[in-house]
Write a protein that holds these residues in place. Sequence first.
Motif, PDB file in Angstrom:
ATOM      1  N   GLY A  23       0.783  -1.232   0.000  1.00 51.78           N
ATOM      2  CA  GLY A  23       0.000   0.000   0.000  1.00 51.78           C
ATOM      3  C   GLY A  23       0.808   1.272   0.000  1.00 51.78           C
ATOM      4  N   ASP A  24       2.082   1.203  -0.328  1.00 54.18           N
ATOM      5  CA  ASP A  24       2.929   2.393  -0.355  1.00 54.18           C
ATOM      6  C   ASP A  24       2.638   3.166  -1.645  1.00 54.18           C
ATOM      7  OD1 ASP A  24       4.971   4.310  -0.370  1.00 54.18           O
ATOM      8  OD2 ASP A  24       6.383   2.956   0.606  1.00 54.18           O
ATOM      9  N   VAL A  25       2.216   4.439  -1.496  1.00 53.76           N
ATOM     10  CA  VAL A  25       1.869   5.227  -2.679  1.00 53.76           C
ATOM     11  C   VAL A  25       3.081   5.499  -3.556  1.00 53.76           C
ATOM     12  CG1 VAL A  25      -0.110   6.329  -1.587  1.00 53.76           C
ATOM     13  CG2 VAL A  25       2.144   7.381  -1.383  1.00 53.76           C
ATOM     14  N   ARG A  26       4.288   5.378  -2.990  1.00 53.16           N
ATOM     15  CA  ARG A  26       5.491   5.595  -3.809  1.00 53.16           C
ATOM     16  C   ARG A  26       5.643   4.499  -4.859  1.00 53.16           C
ATOM     17  NH1 ARG A  26       9.786   6.112   0.944  1.00 53.16           N
ATOM     18  NH2 ARG A  26       8.508   4.331   1.601  1.00 53.16           N
ATOM     19  N   PHE A  27       5.005   3.359  -4.639  1.00 52.12           N
ATOM     20  CA  PHE A  27       5.037   2.300  -5.649  1.00 52.12           C
ATOM     21  C   PHE A  27       3.989   2.534  -6.732  1.00 52.12           C
ATOM     22  CE2 PHE A  27       3.278  -1.747  -7.176  1.00 52.12           C
ATOM     23  CZ  PHE A  27       4.398  -2.268  -7.797  1.00 52.12           C
ATOM     24  N   THR A  28       2.783   2.932  -6.327  1.00 57.74           N
ATOM     25  CA  THR A  28       1.699   3.061  -7.301  1.00 57.74           C
ATOM     26  C   THR A  28       1.756   4.368  -8.077  1.00 57.74           C
ATOM     27  OG1 THR A  28       0.268   3.991  -5.582  1.00 57.74           O
ATOM     28  CG2 THR A  28       0.174   1.612  -5.924  1.00 57.74           C
ATOM     29  N   ARG A  29       2.305   5.454  -7.475  1.00 59.50           N
ATOM     30  CA  ARG A  29       2.245   6.766  -8.129  1.00 59.50           C
ATOM     31  C   ARG A  29       2.928   6.796  -9.498  1.00 59.50           C
ATOM     32  NH1 ARG A  29       4.255  10.077  -4.200  1.00 59.50           N
ATOM     33  NH2 ARG A  29       2.223  10.153  -3.203  1.00 59.50           N
ATOM     34  N   PRO A  30       4.086   6.145  -9.694  1.00 58.50           N
ATOM     35  CA  PRO A  30       4.704   6.203 -11.030  1.00 58.50           C
ATOM     36  C   PRO A  30       3.838   5.616 -12.136  1.00 58.50           C
ATOM     37  CG  PRO A  30       6.306   5.477  -9.396  1.00 58.50           C
ATOM     38  CD  PRO A  30       4.985   5.480  -8.717  1.00 58.50           C
ATOM     39  N   PHE A  31       2.862   4.757 -11.772  1.00 58.72           N
ATOM     40  CA  PHE A  31       2.006   4.180 -12.796  1.00 58.72           C
ATOM     41  C   PHE A  31       0.875   5.120 -13.221  1.00 58.72           C
ATOM     42  CE2 PHE A  31       3.992   0.630 -10.661  1.00 58.72           C
ATOM     43  CZ  PHE A  31       4.354  -0.207 -11.692  1.00 58.72           C
ATOM     44  N   GLY A  32       0.638   6.192 -12.414  1.00 52.67           N
ATOM     45  CA  GLY A  32      -0.314   7.206 -12.810  1.00 52.67           C
ATOM     46  C   GLY A  32      -1.759   6.787 -12.684  1.00 52.67           C
ATOM     47  N   MET A  33      -2.612   7.524 -13.391  1.00 53.24           N
ATOM     48  CA  MET A  33      -4.063   7.330 -13.311  1.00 53.24           C
ATOM     49  C   MET A  33      -4.621   6.759 -14.604  1.00 53.24           C
ATOM     50  SD  MET A  33      -5.232   8.144 -10.339  1.00 53.24           S
ATOM     51  CE  MET A  33      -6.956   8.423 -10.668  1.00 53.24           C
ATOM     52  N   GLU A  34      -3.891   5.847 -15.201  1.00 50.37           N
ATOM     53  CA  GLU A  34      -4.329   5.271 -16.468  1.00 50.37           C
ATOM     54  C   GLU A  34      -5.721   4.659 -16.316  1.00 50.37           C
ATOM     55  OE1 GLU A  34      -3.004   1.637 -19.469  1.00 50.37           O
ATOM     56  OE2 GLU A  34      -1.675   2.321 -17.897  1.00 50.37           O
ATOM     57  N   ILE A  35      -6.577   4.967 -17.278  1.00 55.79           N
ATOM     58  CA  ILE A  35      -7.952   4.443 -17.260  1.00 55.79           C
ATOM     59  C   ILE A  35      -8.190   3.630 -18.520  1.00 55.79           C
ATOM     60  CG2 ILE A  35     -10.394   5.062 -17.279  1.00 55.79           C
ATOM     61  CD1 ILE A  35      -9.679   7.575 -15.748  1.00 55.79           C
TER      62      ILE A  35
END
Length: 384
Positions: free
Chosen positions: A372-384
């Motif tokens: 759940g670390d946002v530093r892992f998910t943030r680089p993937f962005g908000m792709e929809i």
Amino acid sequence: MSAPNKSYDPVEVEALKPEEIDRVRGEALEAIAAATSLDALREVKAAHAGDRSPLALANREIGSLPPHAKAEAGKRVGQARGAVNKALAARQGELEAERDERVLVEEAVDVTLPHDRTPPGARHPLTTLSERIEDIFVAMGYEVAEGPEVEADWVNFDALNLGPDHPARSTHDTFFVESLARAAGAAGSRPEEDGAGLVLRTHTSPVQIRSMLDREPPLYVICPGRVYRTDELDATHTPVFSQVELLAVDEGLTMADLKGTLDHLVQSLFGGEGMRTRLRPDYFPFTEPSAEMDMVCFRCRGASVGNPDRPCRTCSSEGWIELGGCGMVNPRVLTACGIDPERYSGFAFGFGIERMLMFRHSVEDMRDMIEGDVRFTRPFGMEI
């Protein structure tokens, strides 16, 4: 009751002496002028204008004076107290004005700054990758099928041609939730021996079984979802992970149709010419014939094989990456679901989404995906 002492001289009362009143008033005015904050001024007010202040105590002494002396003493004390209260009010106004000016400077808002300073969130890459895979097959005419994560072991094992002695049916591999024999109070019964209990599904293949039970062929479904196995959490394993499986049941389907579907999948996910798959013979109880599915390395395209000058970390210079298992649906599985294997055939394949995410984005530790670390998910962005 004693009568007033008409001969009492007010000069003899130390607190009411004119010089004493002037001294006390001067000290109060000096303390008020020296107060540099509202908190300090409150302390000065309590000391020089409160109920226990020198002027308040002197005011109490007036009552003991003879009538002819009260007026002069009262006037003297009243003027001193009035001067102190006036100075307090004036100094409080000054300090409040200074505070307001300071707040305007310290808490000023620069309206020229960007308004969106809150960092944007990001969708989890497992979600976006799963949805991308779904979109690929929906565009081919497949439907997205879902099923319960707590599943009957007949659907999870028996219908898929996994016999009662299959190793996957032991507690070393499967989370057993409840068995009917134990629920009825039978002693000494083992869930893996009952054949009539509930398990946390170990793959998404039960969704394929439910789809064949609920629908008539032709059938084309994609089955993504979470599955559970008794693995220890480490860099490459987790007890809860995501799978996606595909099932096609129709007349005349062959391994050639399976191969073409796999080629389209890897070309759509990894892009570019030259992306292809290969099948290596293998064994799975629910498919016959069965195969392991590999795809050509999407980074080196096989150029690293036998070439020490161009090593590839993604495929370890082997040129191929293993994706998962596949094959033609075993006729016994079709029969268990009420489908005539003489008329219909089918193919299926499945793979783990976490593993695909690992080599697709060079993720080295699977634990990063679930912490759940946002530093892992943030680089993937908000792709929809």
